[in-house]
Structures are given as C-alpha cells and as structure tokens.
Motif scaffolding. Structure first.
Motif, PDB file in Angstrom:
ATOM      1  N   ILE A   1       0.832  -1.104  -0.086  1.00  0.00           N
ATOM      2  CA  ILE A   1       0.025   0.020   0.130  1.00  0.00           C
ATOM      3  C   ILE A   1       0.747   1.190   0.053  1.00  0.00           C
ATOM      4  N   VAL A   2       1.833   1.092   0.889  1.00  0.00           N
ATOM      5  CA  VAL A   2       2.649   2.461   0.896  1.00  0.00           C
ATOM      6  C   VAL A   2       3.694   2.630  -0.439  1.00  0.00           C
ATOM      7  N   GLN A   3       3.791   1.714  -0.811  1.00  0.00           N
ATOM      8  CA  GLN A   3       4.837   1.760  -1.954  1.00  0.00           C
ATOM      9  C   GLN A   3       3.865   2.204  -3.375  1.00  0.00           C
ATOM     10  N   ASN A   4       2.787   1.686  -3.406  1.00  0.00           N
ATOM     11  CA  ASN A   4       1.880   2.017  -4.412  1.00  0.00           C
ATOM     12  C   ASN A   4       1.522   3.393  -4.223  1.00  0.00           C
ATOM     13  N   ARG A   5       1.161   3.892  -3.004  1.00  0.00           N
ATOM     14  CA  ARG A   5       0.821   5.216  -2.859  1.00  0.00           C
ATOM     15  C   ARG A   5       2.043   6.131  -3.288  1.00  0.00           C
ATOM     16  N   ALA A   6       3.241   5.840  -3.017  1.00  0.00           N
ATOM     17  CA  ALA A   6       4.365   6.591  -3.438  1.00  0.00           C
ATOM     18  C   ALA A   6       4.469   6.775  -4.926  1.00  0.00           C
ATOM     19  N   ALA A   7       4.192   5.571  -5.487  1.00  0.00           N
ATOM     20  CA  ALA A   7       4.251   5.455  -7.102  1.00  0.00           C
ATOM     21  C   ALA A   7       3.301   6.484  -7.497  1.00  0.00           C
ATOM     22  N   GLU A   8       2.087   6.300  -7.216  1.00  0.00           N
ATOM     23  CA  GLU A   8       0.945   7.108  -7.776  1.00  0.00           C
ATOM     24  C   GLU A   8       1.296   8.597  -7.428  1.00  0.00           C
ATOM     25  N   TYR A   9       1.759   8.876  -6.615  1.00  0.00           N
ATOM     26  CA  TYR A   9       2.184  10.362  -6.043  1.00  0.00           C
ATOM     27  C   TYR A   9       3.218  10.670  -7.210  1.00  0.00           C
ATOM     28  N   GLY A  10       4.189   9.764  -7.468  1.00  0.00           N
ATOM     29  CA  GLY A  10       5.178  10.344  -8.638  1.00  0.00           C
ATOM     30  C   GLY A  10       4.483  10.284  -9.876  1.00  0.00           C
ATOM     31  N   SER A  11       3.447   9.481 -10.237  1.00  0.00           N
ATOM     32  CA  SER A  11       2.698   9.703 -11.463  1.00  0.00           C
ATOM     33  C   SER A  11       1.922  11.102 -11.594  1.00  0.00           C
ATOM     34  N   VAL A  12       1.459  11.304 -10.451  1.00  0.00           N
ATOM     35  CA  VAL A  12       0.802  12.533 -10.717  1.00  0.00           C
ATOM     36  C   VAL A  12       1.666  13.875 -10.620  1.00  0.00           C
ATOM     37  N   HIS A  13       3.003  13.849 -10.055  1.00  0.00           N
ATOM     38  CA  HIS A  13       3.877  14.872  -9.857  1.00  0.00           C
ATOM     39  C   HIS A  13       5.113  14.802 -10.626  1.00  0.00           C
ATOM     40  N   GLY A  14       5.066  13.680 -11.453  1.00  0.00           N
ATOM     41  CA  GLY A  14       6.116  13.689 -12.681  1.00  0.00           C
ATOM     42  C   GLY A  14       7.579  13.474 -12.051  1.00  0.00           C
ATOM     43  N   ILE A  15       7.534  12.524 -10.966  1.00  0.00           N
ATOM     44  CA  ILE A  15       8.446  11.869 -10.205  1.00  0.00           C
ATOM     45  C   ILE A  15       8.570  10.506 -10.796  1.00  0.00           C
ATOM     46  N   ASP A  16       9.955   9.996 -11.039  1.00  0.00           N
ATOM     47  CA  ASP A  16       9.911   8.461 -11.343  1.00  0.00           C
ATOM     48  C   ASP A  16       9.278   7.529 -10.520  1.00  0.00           C
ATOM     49  N   GLN A  17       8.457   6.697 -10.974  1.00  0.00           N
ATOM     50  CA  GLN A  17       7.697   5.870  -9.767  1.00  0.00           C
ATOM     51  C   GLN A  17       8.673   4.609  -9.325  1.00  0.00           C
ATOM     52  N   ASP A  18       9.716   4.139 -10.196  1.00  0.00           N
ATOM     53  CA  ASP A  18      10.576   3.204  -9.656  1.00  0.00           C
ATOM     54  C   ASP A  18      11.315   3.882  -8.743  1.00  0.00           C
ATOM     55  N   PHE A  19      11.707   4.956  -8.873  1.00  0.00           N
ATOM     56  CA  PHE A  19      12.573   5.844  -7.836  1.00  0.00           C
ATOM     57  C   PHE A  19      11.905   5.831  -6.592  1.00  0.00           C
ATOM     58  N   LEU A  20      10.733   6.286  -6.387  1.00  0.00           N
ATOM     59  CA  LEU A  20       9.917   6.265  -5.430  1.00  0.00           C
ATOM     60  C   LEU A  20       9.631   5.046  -4.770  1.00  0.00           C
ATOM     61  N   ARG A  21       9.364   3.883  -5.343  1.00  0.00           N
ATOM     62  CA  ARG A  21       9.322   2.583  -4.784  1.00  0.00           C
ATOM     63  C   ARG A  21      10.637   2.290  -4.174  1.00  0.00           C
TER      64      ARG A  21
END
Length: 97
Positions: free
Chosen positions: A53-73
């Motif tokens: 849940i935490v990793q997916n929420r971070a990835a979704e944040y990245g998607s919305v804000h233009g931050i690499d999803q894999d980096f945030l995971r």
C-alpha cells in the motif's frame, strides 16, 4: 551574480533537506509507537500488504507529480526496511527506543 544565485539555490536545497530529514525522523518515531502497539496487542511486526500500500501510494504520487515511480518505490523500500529494523528492536525490547 551566477555564484550568488547558486548559493541561494543551495541554501534553499539545504532547507528542504533539513525538512526532509525531520519528516523521516518523525516517520520513524511514529513507527516506534506502532511497534509498541503491535507488541502490546501481539500483532506481528511484518504486515506485507501494508508495504505494498505504501509503495503504491508513493508510485501514484510520482505519477501525478512527474517523479519516477520506480525511484519512489525504491526509496520507500529503503525507508520501510529501516522502519522494520527499528520495529523489530522495539518489539524485542520496548525499552530500546
């Protein structure tokens, strides 16, 4: 003038880093409280579904804000690994933290 602007930007970055470190400390402190709760109520430390849940929420944040999803995971993998380490310590010895 270029050096002055670079100094200003670096000072801004240093302030952001300070706030980021404060937030990480606050997150760890919250996890210590969670560990005490888990210990008191016999809840297992590891909650694999919560990590997802935490990793997916971070990835979704990245998607919305233009931050690499894999980096945030990956970032959250490191953060969660550390908080799990701290929770293990607290659950084993509640006086440790």
């Amino acid at each position: 003038m270029v050096a002055d602007r670079l100094t200003e930007l670096r000072e801004e970055l240093d302030g952001i880093d300070g706030r980021l470190l404060d937030i990480i400390r606050q997150r760890i402190e919250c996890c210590v409280r969670i560990a005490h709760h888990k210990r008191e109520h016999n809840v297992p430390m590891m909650q694999p579904h919560r990590i997802g849940i935490v990793q997916n929420r971070a990835a979704e944040y990245g998607s919305v804000h233009g931050i690499d999803q894999d980096f945030l995971r990956r970032l959250y993998t490191v953060i969660v690994d550390e908080t799990c380490r701290v929770e293990d310590i607290v659950i084993a010895d509640p006086t440790a933290c």
